[in-house]
Design an enzyme around this catalytic site. Sequence first.
Site, PDB file in Angstrom:
ATOM      1  N   TYR B 124       0.865  -1.186  -0.080  1.00 51.42           N
ATOM      2  CA  TYR B 124       0.035   0.019   0.041  1.00 51.42           C
ATOM      3  C   TYR B 124       0.889   1.358   0.023  1.00 51.42           C
ATOM      4  O   TYR B 124       1.608   1.278   0.798  1.00 51.42           O
ATOM      5  CB  TYR B 124      -0.760   0.204   1.196  1.00 51.42           C
ATOM      6  CG  TYR B 124      -2.028   1.330   1.249  1.00 51.42           C
ATOM      7  CD1 TYR B 124      -3.051   1.090   0.454  1.00 51.42           C
ATOM      8  CD2 TYR B 124      -1.196   2.406   1.811  1.00 51.42           C
ATOM      9  CE1 TYR B 124      -3.900   2.120   0.401  1.00 51.42           C
ATOM     10  CE2 TYR B 124      -2.191   3.504   1.357  1.00 51.42           C
ATOM     11  CZ  TYR B 124      -3.456   3.463   0.848  1.00 51.42           C
ATOM     12  OH  TYR B 124      -4.367   4.233   0.738  1.00 51.42           O
ATOM     13  N   ASN B 209      -3.062   6.104   6.202  1.00 49.26           N
ATOM     14  CA  ASN B 209      -3.976   6.851   7.358  1.00 49.26           C
ATOM     15  C   ASN B 209      -4.502   6.038   8.390  1.00 49.26           C
ATOM     16  O   ASN B 209      -4.435   4.869   8.225  1.00 49.26           O
ATOM     17  CB  ASN B 209      -4.655   7.984   6.388  1.00 49.26           C
ATOM     18  CG  ASN B 209      -5.891   7.212   5.789  1.00 49.26           C
ATOM     19  OD1 ASN B 209      -6.275   5.894   6.128  1.00 49.26           O
ATOM     20  ND2 ASN B 209      -6.640   7.700   5.082  1.00 49.26           N
ATOM     21  N   SER B 233       5.133   8.447  13.315  1.00 50.09           N
ATOM     22  CA  SER B 233       6.780   8.333  13.234  1.00 50.09           C
ATOM     23  C   SER B 233       7.331   9.212  14.335  1.00 50.09           C
ATOM     24  O   SER B 233       6.727   9.922  14.802  1.00 50.09           O
ATOM     25  CB  SER B 233       7.194   8.843  11.873  1.00 50.09           C
ATOM     26  OG  SER B 233       8.343   8.691  11.497  1.00 50.09           O
ATOM     27  N   GLN B 255      11.933  15.353  11.553  1.00 52.02           N
ATOM     28  CA  GLN B 255      10.778  14.242  12.008  1.00 52.02           C
ATOM     29  C   GLN B 255       9.396  15.141  12.270  1.00 52.02           C
ATOM     30  O   GLN B 255       8.392  14.607  12.034  1.00 52.02           O
ATOM     31  CB  GLN B 255      11.358  13.656  13.245  1.00 52.02           C
ATOM     32  CG  GLN B 255      10.369  12.757  14.067  1.00 52.02           C
ATOM     33  CD  GLN B 255      10.300  11.455  12.909  1.00 52.02           C
ATOM     34  OE1 GLN B 255      11.178  11.082  12.147  1.00 52.02           O
ATOM     35  NE2 GLN B 255       9.111  11.176  12.585  1.00 52.02           N
ATOM     36  N   HIS B 258       6.612  15.495   9.797  1.00 51.60           N
ATOM     37  CA  HIS B 258       5.813  14.516   9.254  1.00 51.60           C
ATOM     38  C   HIS B 258       4.368  14.357   9.559  1.00 51.60           C
ATOM     39  O   HIS B 258       3.490  14.161   8.648  1.00 51.60           O
ATOM     40  CB  HIS B 258       6.363  12.891   9.867  1.00 51.60           C
ATOM     41  CG  HIS B 258       7.423  12.094   8.908  1.00 51.60           C
ATOM     42  ND1 HIS B 258       7.053  11.910   7.786  1.00 51.60           N
ATOM     43  CD2 HIS B 258       8.638  11.974   9.336  1.00 51.60           C
ATOM     44  CE1 HIS B 258       8.229  11.126   7.387  1.00 51.60           C
ATOM     45  NE2 HIS B 258       9.064  11.286   8.150  1.00 51.60           N
ATOM     46  N   GLU B 322      11.769   4.759  16.952  1.00 49.46           N
ATOM     47  CA  GLU B 322      11.763   4.281  15.568  1.00 49.46           C
ATOM     48  C   GLU B 322      13.103   4.607  14.879  1.00 49.46           C
ATOM     49  O   GLU B 322      13.780   3.651  14.550  1.00 49.46           O
ATOM     50  CB  GLU B 322      10.612   5.015  14.716  1.00 49.46           C
ATOM     51  CG  GLU B 322      10.387   4.460  13.423  1.00 49.46           C
ATOM     52  CD  GLU B 322       9.672   5.554  12.535  1.00 49.46           C
ATOM     53  OE1 GLU B 322       8.958   6.302  13.110  1.00 49.46           O
ATOM     54  OE2 GLU B 322       9.410   4.937  11.367  1.00 49.46           O
ATOM     55  N   HIS B 323      13.293   5.898  15.098  1.00 52.60           N
ATOM     56  CA  HIS B 323      14.651   6.352  14.666  1.00 52.60           C
ATOM     57  C   HIS B 323      15.334   6.905  15.978  1.00 52.60           C
ATOM     58  O   HIS B 323      15.043   7.573  16.421  1.00 52.60           O
ATOM     59  CB  HIS B 323      14.475   7.519  13.711  1.00 52.60           C
ATOM     60  CG  HIS B 323      13.462   7.475  12.480  1.00 52.60           C
ATOM     61  ND1 HIS B 323      12.454   7.555  12.501  1.00 52.60           N
ATOM     62  CD2 HIS B 323      13.954   6.513  11.314  1.00 52.60           C
ATOM     63  CE1 HIS B 323      11.594   7.241  11.302  1.00 52.60           C
ATOM     64  NE2 HIS B 323      12.851   6.785  10.732  1.00 52.60           N
ATOM     65  N   ASP B 356      15.809   7.472   5.537  1.00 53.20           N
ATOM     66  CA  ASP B 356      14.614   7.530   4.995  1.00 53.20           C
ATOM     67  C   ASP B 356      14.485   7.217   3.417  1.00 53.20           C
ATOM     68  O   ASP B 356      13.621   6.817   2.864  1.00 53.20           O
ATOM     69  CB  ASP B 356      14.010   8.974   5.092  1.00 53.20           C
ATOM     70  CG  ASP B 356      13.652   9.215   6.500  1.00 53.20           C
ATOM     71  OD1 ASP B 356      13.448   7.980   7.312  1.00 53.20           O
ATOM     72  OD2 ASP B 356      13.451  10.353   6.969  1.00 53.20           O
ATOM     73  N   GLU B 410       2.890 -37.819  27.455  1.00 53.47           N
ATOM     74  CA  GLU B 410       1.800 -36.472  27.111  1.00 53.47           C
ATOM     75  C   GLU B 410       0.470 -37.050  26.926  1.00 53.47           C
ATOM     76  O   GLU B 410      -0.452 -36.501  26.358  1.00 53.47           O
ATOM     77  CB  GLU B 410       2.297 -35.586  26.017  1.00 53.47           C
ATOM     78  CG  GLU B 410       3.440 -34.578  26.439  1.00 53.47           C
ATOM     79  CD  GLU B 410       3.766 -33.671  25.342  1.00 53.47           C
ATOM     80  OE1 GLU B 410       3.247 -33.759  24.221  1.00 53.47           O
ATOM     81  OE2 GLU B 410       4.567 -32.779  25.778  1.00 53.47           O
ATOM     82  N   HIS B 415       0.672 -40.777  18.828  1.00 51.04           N
ATOM     83  CA  HIS B 415       2.025 -40.204  18.449  1.00 51.04           C
ATOM     84  C   HIS B 415       3.191 -41.177  18.807  1.00 51.04           C
ATOM     85  O   HIS B 415       4.157 -41.443  18.199  1.00 51.04           O
ATOM     86  CB  HIS B 415       2.461 -38.967  19.432  1.00 51.04           C
ATOM     87  CG  HIS B 415       1.665 -37.645  18.863  1.00 51.04           C
ATOM     88  ND1 HIS B 415       0.240 -37.567  18.792  1.00 51.04           N
ATOM     89  CD2 HIS B 415       2.367 -36.651  18.224  1.00 51.04           C
ATOM     90  CE1 HIS B 415      -0.082 -36.506  18.285  1.00 51.04           C
ATOM     91  NE2 HIS B 415       1.095 -35.773  18.073  1.00 51.04           N
TER      92      HIS B 415
END
Lengths: 429, 429
Positions: B124, B209, B233, B255, B258, B322-323, B356, B410, B415
Amino acid sequence: MKTILFPEKERWDALSKRPAIDRTYLEEVVRDIIYKVKSEKDEAVSFFSMKFDGVPACNLKVSPDEIRNAATQIPDELKAAIDLAKKNIENFHSPQLRTEPPVETIKGVKCWRKSIAIEKVGLYIPGGTAPLFSTVLMLGIPAYLAGCNEIIICTPAGKDGRVNPLILYTAQQVGITEIFRVGGAQAIAAMAYGTETIPKVYKIFGPGNQYVTKAKEVVQQDGTAIDMPAGPSEALIIADESANPEFVAADLLSQAEHGPDSQVVMLTNNKEVLEKVKAEVEKQLLNLPRKDIASRALKNSMLILFQSIESCIGFSNRYAPEHLIINTAYPDSLAGKVINAGSVFLGKFSCESAGDYASGTNHTLPTNGFARNYSGVSVESFLKTISFQEISEEGIKNLGPAIELMAKAESLDGHKNAVSVRLKSLQNV
Amino acid sequence: MKTILFPEKERWDALSKRPAIDRTYLEEVVRDIIYKVKSEKDEAVSFFSMKFDGVPACNLKVSPDEIRNAATQIPDELKAAIDLAKKNIENFHSPQLRTEPPVETIKGVKCWRKSIAIEKVGLYIPGGTAPLFSTVLMLGIPAYLAGCNEIIICTPAGKDGRVNPLILYTAQQVGITEIFRVGGAQAIAAMAYGTETIPKVYKIFGPGNQYVTKAKEVVQQDGTAIDMPAGPSEALIIADESANPEFVAADLLSQAEHGPDSQVVMLTNNKEVLEKVKAEVEKQLLNLPRKDIASRALKNSMLILFQSIESCIGFSNRYAPEHLIINTAYPDSLAGKVINAGSVFLGKFSCESAGDYASGTNHTLPTNGFARNYSGVSVESFLKTISFQEISEEGIKNLGPAIELMAKAESLDGHKNAVSVRLKSLQNV
């Protein structure tokens, strides 16, 4: 078991569909449990343990003495078996811990990645009649190898308030001593938000009933990572004329005994194999302690005849099974054609139980077709990757003008300026 | 900007908290969009494109001609910049594609993992005034390197029905030609369930968004994987007395521009640096085209003074940005102490804009504290790992008895049987 002969490709998608699981009816009750545990913490945890599991209020944390004493209750030969499994799982998972060399992407620009353990992780281990101590190995060993700082286990107690000693013993063997006697949605909520006694974790792993699964879904929406989405366990077996029907039937039944919603599928290019396996399943079923569960699972199971083994692999990739057993004369040549599967077992001696317990591979795998877009649990599941970069004077000179142009084209002048002030400072020198 | 002096450790958690994002009010409208697209497909997609974006009904798929023509609208120097960025991103991401040797976990038991591309992925790409063509590089290149069979892009058209040529050009450069002019929740729904025109994919990537974010959350619950949870961000800068306040201010503003909900934090051990950066931010802000957005973001931003750089790193690990920009005299010695961050920029010339756009690292990174439990996008994000095992006669003899014991413990006799029938067949030979 349903027998399906030569299904056309148009039907493959429909045949690959698992029964829809609707957990929306659990939404309200699970959200209520989570809300209460988030606000009332330990008190709510004890309340729900009593309500759902009949466990009287007791110390939520299992004491060091209880953990130590567990060893006295395990037969020595089972201890040796656990030890063998542990070594194999360590052997397989250790190489997953890797470092990567830096890359100079352009002169003066050095970039690299570093994998660092998620600091706090929580493992949910189902309890009850069948204590899944093998899952303690499968989650605890990669968590330990990754280097997680805090590894906790939540597992339900019995009505006597005790946690199964096999779970305690195995936990201790993989170095986990923070064990809390709580199960269900309340355990997931406690790990997601923390209580006075149970620490908050950043990622939750492990299988569970529908309440546990729903609770994991809900806390994931609120920021706690989870291992993967859940669904009933499943196996798909591809068998040709070389396959021993007794082995194939035993494998189908070992999957079917997991639960009434287990998915069991056999594909073959040989009608005789299909018939023999069918007969053999009916025969072996009679001697199985969990035959009621298995026979309910078998009602939804399929034996499908295809024209060729290639079609079997094609269908399997569409189905994306959690476990894929390729029991054919030349399994290696088919292995390369597998696109969607959780774990693949090649050849007549590679039964799924081997991977479930002791061969070394992980048994926490994507079900429900999620093998198309998810991996099983590995050491990486307990790590996150951080990227680093170091740019020299030369580097910013090489990169700067391109960054300025691109930032400007995205209408982000502030991004451009961050480069421009640096380039300008170098002109002034 | 808020100035905070010497906060005590007890306050760190509170200072690390991002503003809560409540998307529950979107639940109903987004679920309605998804439901309609799932049942009415293309018709619903066109309806919502008209309703929300004012785009008249038109071919959803961008034609080969439109894609080819895009190149004529891009200046040559911008093309060269995109090309440079592309090469660096390829250089950094290519080594992430690795093969692993098999492990013989115990004699006769060979296990290995293989990474295979997720067959169908959807990217997207937000459109509108600022076309994020850089995100086409950041998602398209690793998808291509992973070897995904089908890579599609959904991106909203303008009111004229056209997709920004920068997005089309960049997509073509990374080999993507399946581009659909649709944005918002309807695009996410179309990729999750498929329409007559838009193919269903198994994993969806990319920013968007709040409708897009909510739609990704919803389809994730229904089986489509997503890259990571989203949030505004953010950047955290650690600066000491050696830092150039002009650089630090430019980074903070890059920053802040943004969005009004961007998170901007500076930590320092030097009061003078703090004051100078503050003044410099105010000065640079005046010349920024997006100063309205940036100044709203700055209202929530913090400048924090600590006693030492070690405390700065400690706080940063708690915050999990994030950064993370480490603009100090000896950044390398601090790099090893970073535990939680998306991407780290070391030294005075390593500005966030470099990462970026063009240094080579990926810019799709965990926000909102998710750097504690999630990684940024990499080639691995487009792969899943399948485990394989091949067990010989000797192998099942070595493993079998341990598996039998563990399965029995078990209560899973099926098994156990799967092993027993094999061991028995070997005794009879």
